[in-house]
Design a protein around this motif. Structure first.
Motif: not given
Length: 288
Positions: A193-213
């Motif tokens: 993820x490089x500038x301009x940072x993508x909101x969809x990637x951020x949301x994916x990271x949030x959901x994935x880390x919430x699952x212990x990834x």
């Protein structure tokens, strides 16, 4: 071509040992919400961090600024650099371009980016990330953005040969819930993820880390907000004399990680290579 000036984040880290306890309190508040926590007036920033205005004034001087206004301007310039589009980037380079051939300017910029990138990689953190990427107890997922999806595709081609249980997520965020459905604690997600940072990637990271990834993030020198969630983050310098950013230093870091994962899993990887070569021979895909 001169090296880019250090960011405020870099200056805080370089001078952290010299800061008092109250100065460190503000420094940590700024790093926790960077650079937003430093973009208001000094009185508001001090109140939000729970410190006095003299504390902030002393700290910014320790970082090398004449006063808070210069510190504030430095943060604003970093923010502007993060969100600038191709037209503004081209204008910035055009105004500062040396009177040499574009090939020379490009080579100088790329070389500088590579040097800066590898100079800022901690070897222990690199080794730890390689071990995560090599761990077949969990799956390895790979994903990139609008431009960096090419890096994710390149990474998949190599990691699939190096180890099993690798999934290349498509570039369409609409399909990502299907992949997340199978993610579990102990899996690893390699993200670009490089500038301009993508909101969809951020949301994916949030959901994935919430699952212990566990997330391994490869980003630019300004740092994607995904870094707040990542287990390991690597910054790559990407500016070149162009309207676009360069992925050369990013590619070199990726190839270094691929090589490290290969060595981490050797000789199991050697067996996969030998079996893969046998399959290539059977399909007669390549000329001998």
């Amino acid at each position: 071509m001169t090296k880019p000036p250090p960011t405020v984040r870099d200056l805080i880290r370089a001078h952290y040992s010299a800061l008092t306890q109250s100065e460190r309190k503000f420094a940590q508040a700024l790093l926790d919400s960077y650079p937003a926590a430093g973009l208001a007036s000094i009185t508001i920033v001090a109140a939000n961090a729970g410190v006095s205005t003299p504390t902030i004034a002393r700290m910014v001087q320790k970082l090398g600024f004449k006063g808070y206004p210069q510190f504030h301007q430095a943060l604003l310039r970093e923010l502007e650099a993060k969100v600038s589009g191709p037209t503004q980037r081209r204008a910035n380079w055009a105004s500062e371009a040396p009177a040499t051939h574009s090939l020379n300017r490009f080579a100088q910029a790329v070389t500088q980016n590579i040097e800066q990138t590898f100079a800022n990689i901690d070897s222990a953190r690199f080794d730890a990330a390689a071990r995560l990427l090599a761990d077949t107890d969990g799956r390895l997922y790979l994903v990139g953005g609008r431009i960096t999806r090419a890096l994710a595709d390149y990474a998949f081609t190599h990691f699939q040969a190096v180890r099993g249980r690798v999934t290349h997520m498509t570039s369409s965020s609409a399909t990502w819930p299907h992949y997340v459905l199978d993610m579990a604690k102990g899996d690893t997600l390699l993200m670009f993820d490089i500038r301009r940072y993508e909101t969809s990637l951020m949301r994916l990271a949030e959901i994935a880390t919430a699952r212990g990834v566990r997330v391994v993030l490869i980003t630019d020198q300004w740092m994607s907000p995904i870094s707040d969630l990542a287990t390991h983050t690597f910054n790559c310098w990407v500016e070149i004399p162009s309207a676009w950013d360069s992925n050369i230093s990013t590619m070199m870091l990726l190839e270094a990680l691929i090589a490290a994962v290969q060595e981490e899993r050797w000789p199991a990887t050697r067996e996969r290579y030998e079996e893969l070569d046998a399959l290539f021979n059977a399909t007669r895909l390549f000329q001998k």
